[in-house]
Design a protein around this motif. Structure first.
Motif, PDB file in Angstrom:
ATOM      1  N   UNK A   1      -0.753  11.188   1.910  1.00 13.37           N
ATOM      2  CA  UNK A   1      -1.220   9.799   1.900  1.00 13.37           C
ATOM      3  C   UNK A   1      -0.022   8.845   1.975  1.00 13.37           C
ATOM      4  N   UNK A   2       1.012   9.131   1.213  1.00 14.01           N
ATOM      5  CA  UNK A   2       2.208   8.292   1.224  1.00 14.01           C
ATOM      6  C   UNK A   2       2.862   8.277   2.599  1.00 14.01           C
TER       7      UNK A   2
ATOM      8  N   UNK B   1      -2.930  16.997  -7.378  1.00 16.42           N
ATOM      9  CA  UNK B   1      -2.801  17.305  -5.958  1.00 16.42           C
ATOM     10  C   UNK B   1      -1.624  16.526  -5.358  1.00 16.42           C
ATOM     11  N   UNK B   2      -0.421  16.977  -5.649  1.00 15.94           N
ATOM     12  CA  UNK B   2       0.759  16.272  -5.147  1.00 15.94           C
ATOM     13  C   UNK B   2       0.887  16.409  -3.637  1.00 15.94           C
ATOM     14  N   UNK B   3       0.387  17.506  -3.065  1.00 21.93           N
ATOM     15  CA  UNK B   3       0.461  17.668  -1.615  1.00 21.93           C
ATOM     16  C   UNK B   3      -0.377  16.606  -0.914  1.00 21.93           C
ATOM     17  N   UNK B   4      -1.578  16.378  -1.432  1.00 19.77           N
ATOM     18  CA  UNK B   4      -2.420  15.330  -0.866  1.00 19.77           C
ATOM     19  C   UNK B   4      -1.804  13.955  -1.024  1.00 19.77           C
ATOM     20  N   UNK B   5      -1.171  13.714  -2.173  1.00 21.82           N
ATOM     21  CA  UNK B   5      -0.540  12.417  -2.430  1.00 21.82           C
ATOM     22  C   UNK B   5       0.631  12.180  -1.483  1.00 21.82           C
ATOM     23  N   UNK B   6       1.389  13.231  -1.207  1.00 28.89           N
ATOM     24  CA  UNK B   6       2.513  13.099  -0.273  1.00 28.89           C
ATOM     25  C   UNK B   6       2.006  12.785   1.130  1.00 28.89           C
TER      26      UNK B   6
ATOM     27  N   UNK C   1       0.837  -1.207   0.000  1.00 29.61           N
ATOM     28  CA  UNK C   1       0.000   0.000   0.000  1.00 29.61           C
ATOM     29  C   UNK C   1       0.869   1.252   0.000  1.00 29.61           C
ATOM     30  N   UNK C   2       1.969   1.221   0.758  1.00 33.08           N
ATOM     31  CA  UNK C   2       2.886   2.364   0.786  1.00 33.08           C
ATOM     32  C   UNK C   2       3.534   2.574  -0.576  1.00 33.08           C
TER      33      UNK C   2
ATOM     34  N   UNK D   1       2.591   3.645   8.647  1.00 35.28           N
ATOM     35  CA  UNK D   1       1.665   2.632   9.154  1.00 35.28           C
ATOM     36  C   UNK D   1       2.175   1.213   8.947  1.00 35.28           C
ATOM     37  N   UNK D   2       3.272   1.053   8.205  1.00 36.29           N
ATOM     38  CA  UNK D   2       3.827  -0.280   7.968  1.00 36.29           C
ATOM     39  C   UNK D   2       4.482  -0.781   9.252  1.00 36.29           C
TER      40      UNK D   2
END
Length: 307
Positions: free
Chosen positions: A277-278, A270-275, A250-251, A284-285
């Protein structure tokens, strides 16, 4: 090999903008934006090691410390140029004073700060002796600052060095793959489980510096096929091992989105949102560490692009 090159992309973008406004066309149709004809090589040193002394010699020979430009390098080369110790040090980020696990506040580094920390370290060595001085107390700035002469002291280091996208890609994917292998079983079991997946993508791991590694193109293949990897984990794994592998996949999928939106020549969404989420997915791993390359994505890509 050490390569020094000057990119003509910015100049050609200026030409294209002028042509668009005037209705004429001269350079736009001749060269692709990413074409090699937009790069001027100024130095090629085959069979030369990437070390501090060679970098110093190149900068002095070409007088590149006085060139008003930005640098595209991997993190090891950046650390050479700003005077920090190698990437395994306590404070390995070139842009800030932070350290792992990268969950506290830190200060953005400037040219003046780097030079002062180097001088403070040397003063401490002279006063107390090298055995009584910890490099990490000085941000691991212990070597010469190789860009002195052009940049003002208030220049932020993140404005001098472009985000090392390829280096981050290689590092993040390699870290995730190794975590997957280790969760299944170090050495043999993990390798045997993962090998068929790579073979199905026509990927062969090579050895570099005693470690298995993938090329940039191979890393992109892995990212483009995370669903296939998730299906394999769901079918063959169970319990905590399955949870770790699925979280890692998922990561990687979230990282693919970051690269797609802001890892190329243009921002696509939306790269800020994607960052965000990443960052959440990576942290979370279970039992994975946060390397400096993930930190750069989390904390320095957005300021770099905004600036």
């Amino acid at each position: 090999m050490i390569v020094f090159q000057y990119s003509m992309v910015a100049k050609h973008r200026e030409i294209e903008a002028n042509e668009k406004s005037s209705g004429s066309s001269v350079a736009a149709a001749k060269f692709k934006l990413s074409g090699v004809k937009r790069i001027l090589y100024v130095g090629l040193l085959p069979q030369s090691q990437e070390n501090r002394q060679n970098v110093r010699s190149l900068l002095q020979s070409f007088s590149l410390s006085h060139v008003p430009g930005s640098y595209s390098q991997d993190m090891k080369m950046i650390l050479y140029m700003i005077g920090k110790q190698d990437a395994g040090c306590k404070h390995p980020c070139y842009a800030c004073t932070g350290s792992a696990p990268w969950d506290k506040s830190w200060t953005i580094l400037t040219v003046g700060m780097a030079k002062k920390l180097i001088q403070d370290y040397r003063n401490a060595i002279e006063k107390y002796g090298i055995k009584k001085v910890e490099a990490m107390d000085f941000g691991n700035f212990v070597n010469d600052f190789l860009l002195d002469g052009y940049y003002s002291d208030d220049t932020e280091l993140q404005d001098i060095f472009n985000i090392p996208v390829l280096h981050i890609l290689l590092g993040v994917v390699a870290k995730a793959i190794q975590h997957i292998k280790n969760s299944i079983g170090k050495d043999g079991p993990g390798e045997r489980w993962f090998a068929p997946y790579l073979k199905s993508l026509n990927i062969t791991e090579s050895y570099y510096g005693g470690r298995r590694s993938l090329t940039g193109n191979d890393c992109h293949k892995v990212l483009q096929n995370t669903e296939k990897l998730a299906d394999l984990a769901a079918e063959t794994l169970s319990g905590d091992t399955k949870n770790i592998v699925m979280a890692t996949v998922s990561a990687l999928a979230a990282f693919k989105d970051v690269l797609h939106l802001c890892g190329g020549e243009r921002i696509l969404g939306d790269y800020k949102g994607a960052i965000a989420v990443f960052s959440k997915a990576w942290r979370a791993v279970p039992r994975i560490t946060v390397p400096v390359k993930v930190h750069v994505v989390e904390s320095h890509v957005i300021p770099f692009l905004e600036r």
